[in-house]
Structure formats: structure tokens, C-alpha cells
Design an enzyme around this catalytic site. Sequence first.
Site, mmCIF file in Angstrom:
data_model
loop_
_atom_site.group_PDB
_atom_site.id
_atom_site.type_symbol
_atom_site.label_atom_id
_atom_site.label_comp_id
_atom_site.label_asym_id
_atom_site.label_seq_id
_atom_site.Cartn_x
_atom_site.Cartn_y
_atom_site.Cartn_z
ATOM 1 N N GLU A 1 3.645 -11.570 15.673
ATOM 2 C CA GLU A 1 2.439 -10.933 16.212
ATOM 3 C C GLU A 1 1.817 -11.762 17.336
ATOM 4 O OE1 GLU A 1 -0.335 -9.579 13.282
ATOM 5 O OE2 GLU A 1 1.211 -8.625 12.067
ATOM 6 N N LYS B 1 -4.288 1.114 7.665
ATOM 7 C CA LYS B 1 -3.066 1.175 8.461
ATOM 8 C C LYS B 1 -2.563 2.610 8.383
ATOM 9 C CE LYS B 1 -1.187 -3.496 7.657
ATOM 10 N NZ LYS B 1 -0.392 -4.292 6.683
HETATM 11 P P1 PGA Z 1 2.979 -6.064 8.185
HETATM 12 O O1 PGA Z 1 1.842 -7.166 8.109
HETATM 13 O O2 PGA Z 1 2.676 -5.139 9.296
HETATM 14 O O3 PGA Z 1 4.228 -6.873 8.391
HETATM 15 O O4 PGA Z 1 2.989 -5.378 6.843
HETATM 16 C C1 PGA Z 1 0.530 -6.969 8.536
HETATM 17 C C2 PGA Z 1 -0.451 -7.347 7.440
HETATM 18 O O5 PGA Z 1 -0.034 -7.811 6.358
HETATM 19 O O6 PGA Z 1 -1.646 -7.161 7.615
HETATM 20 ZN ZN ZN Z 2 -2.035 -7.900 5.339
#
Ligand code: PGA
Ligand code: ZN
Length: 428
Positions: free
Chosen positions: A205, A336
Amino acid sequence: MNTRIMSVRGRRIWDSRGRPTVEVDVHLEGGAWGRGMAPAGASRGSNEAIDLRDGGREQAGFGVQGALRAISEVIAPALIGMDARDQDAVDMELIALDGTPNKARLGGNATIATSMAVIQSAAAAEKMPLWQYLAGDRPVRLPLPEVQIFGGGAHAGQRIDIQDFLVMPIGAESFDEALCMASDVYRAAGELMAALGRRSGVADEGGWWPEFTSNEEPLELLTRAIERAGYRHDQVAISLDIAASEFGRNGRYRLAVERREFDTAEWIDVVTRWIRRYPIVSVEDPVAEDDSAGMRAFTDAVGDSVQVIGDDFLVTSAERVSAAAVAGQCNAVLLKPNQVGTITETRRTMETARRLGWGMIVSARSGETEDTTIVHLATGWNTGQLKVGSFARSERMAKWNEGLRIEEQMGKDARFAGWSALPVRSLA
Ligand code: PGA
Ligand code: ZN
């Protein structure tokens, strides 16, 4: 303008890890159109919507031909003719077509890209940026950014156990100023790593690669970086995404980098000591997704002064948020969209959290694209917080930069969420 859906077209594109993902274009009869791109996680909760992947040898099994077939053969024929302004109806149709509890048939990657493209096309038909289309007449604020400085866990080959060391510019007065502050700390942390001879690139990231010998060392360094950048702890504070499901199971927490193992109570003690020693205002997934008692104990111990976010623990599920509130677990939810598979389900989870007075953090995934829809969701829904990774790599910067454009569009009416977006009465 005629907002009836005329076509739904999927294509394979590539994400920030160089893996295939799904992009969808939705065109309306009146000429407006919208686009959505599916992101992909690496540290996924086991109750998330399923991305449909082809398996086999090509593209290491990550192929999306099956998801694209679901779009052309199942989704497109059903959505054509529907009104793009009726997002609920479109998403309910996607849920019905899929027919499973976790989007296993059509694929969460197919449904979320479609759902995003539809809402983008509806905003385009109204000739409005998406945030404004979502906000309507309600006053909304630019979100407080949560910016990763060091990446770890599944985003850095398990080099250290803890996944994200982030900062929140809680003393900023605008989104623009918040990004300046985050950039100062990101740079200062890089300089400190270089001075130690430990600067060796970035993780998934964009955060600095975690060249550390313990899980506490980055906390020490991050605290120094904030000071080196010239900020007090009431201006820039620390936030952690522990992502404990990656190293905790059945009430045992194994830190590989330190070769140490704890039970739930001991592990909560470790994290609580960090909270006392460092300027930490937010902790995500402090315990594993299967550790309900641990999440209750942790929230009990620190929830008055620290934001406790459920990510893998809540998987953007409205039902899980409600149940957690009753059980005294968490006081904030990570939102998400691809974790649940449609915009409407994400919005319902957000509304449930809002009614509870919880913190709401719209979040990207570790595998991302140039899509900026989530920035508009965070602003238009007035969630108050946004997490899209670090301050490098263009799939991250595309989102931070979109926030700057939104702030400019708001002009003199622009308001910024700041630290009041955290669900705590006072800071620790
Ligand atoms: P991931 O991690 O997109 O790899 O699941 C992001 C998070 O854990 O916030
Ligand atoms: Zn997370």
C-alpha cells in the site's frame, strides 16, 4: 435525461499488484455513463464476499473470465432497462441473481464493479460529482484521512506481524492541510529509516518496507517521525491496523518476528501498554476474527478513549455491526464495499453504524486501481474517515488527490471532519 440502463460491459484490467481484476462500464439510454473497478484484499476476513477467480495455472489462478461471463450472461441481461437512479433495486437484483449469502455465484468482484458503475452513471446523468449526488441537500464533510506510514503483515511478506502503522492528522483544519501533515510524517519516517540504513522500498500500500526486529520498533520510530516533522501528538496521532486474524487463532497470538506467543489476555495487555506509551487513538482488528470475547475485553479496556475498528471482525455486515454493538465489541466499522459486494449493502452497514454513534471509515483494499469511487462515498455519506493506504503509489494518490478536487468543488462551504469523527469523548 433518460436514465434507463442500455448496456453493462465488463472487461479485464490489472490491479496494483499486477493481478487481473474486473472493470465495468454502464451506459444509459440518455447518453450518460459510469465505470467501476473491483479492488482485492490480501488479509481477507473469512466472511467476506467471494471474488470469483478462475483458478488453474493461467495468471496464477487469479483470472476473472468467470466473473466477466457472469456479467455478460447473467448481470447485463437482467439490468438492461432498469433505472440507474434506483440503486437499491439494481443491487437487490444483483443479490437475487447471485442467490448465495456471499456472492459466490456471480463473484463479489463482478457485483461491486457493476454496482459502482451504476451509481457513477446515475451521478453522471445528473451532471454531478458522485459525492454531491449522494449528499443531496445534506451538509457533508471531507473525511479525516488515515494514512499508512509502514506496511507489514500480509502486505509485506509477513516481514513483521502487525499490518498497518498509520497516522491521523487530527489537528488539521482542512483535507488539504491533513495531506500536507501526512506527507511531512511520511517523508520524516523515510529519512529516519535511511539514517538507520534500513530504507528498502515500499510495501503493497506504499508504506515504507518494515525493516524492523520487533513489532514495537515501528511505533517508536513513527512517534519520532511525527516529532521530527514538527507535530505535537494532538496534531498527528497514530492508528494501528493489527489485522490479528493473520497471526491469531483459537485464542493464541504468535508473533513470528519476535518468536513470542501470547494468550488473548496477555496479547490485549501488550497492545494496551502500547496505547499508554505511544500516541495511539485508533486500533483496528486488535484480536482475531474468531475471538469475540477478546474483542469485548479490548473494547471494555480502551473503548472510551480509543477508536476500536472492526474490519475482518465485521466484514461490512450490518447484522454483524448490530450484534457487535449488543455484545460491547468495537465502536467503529471499516466500510469496504467489495467486502459485502454492493453499494446498497455498504450503505446499510454505514447507516447502522451511524445510528449507533460509531466511527465509520470508508476503506480501500491492499490491491487497488485508479478508481476513486470510495472517496465520493466517504464524503457524500459524510462518514468522517477515509483509509486508502500510504502516501505513495498512484492507486493511493489517485484517491487522496480526488479528495482535494472535492474540497475545491465545495469551495467556501467545504468542511473537514477532523478528530471529532472519532467515536471517543476525549483523546487518551
Ligand atoms: P486487505 O487489507 O485489503 O489486504 O484485506 C486492508 C485492511 O486490512 O484494512
Ligand atoms: Zn484491516
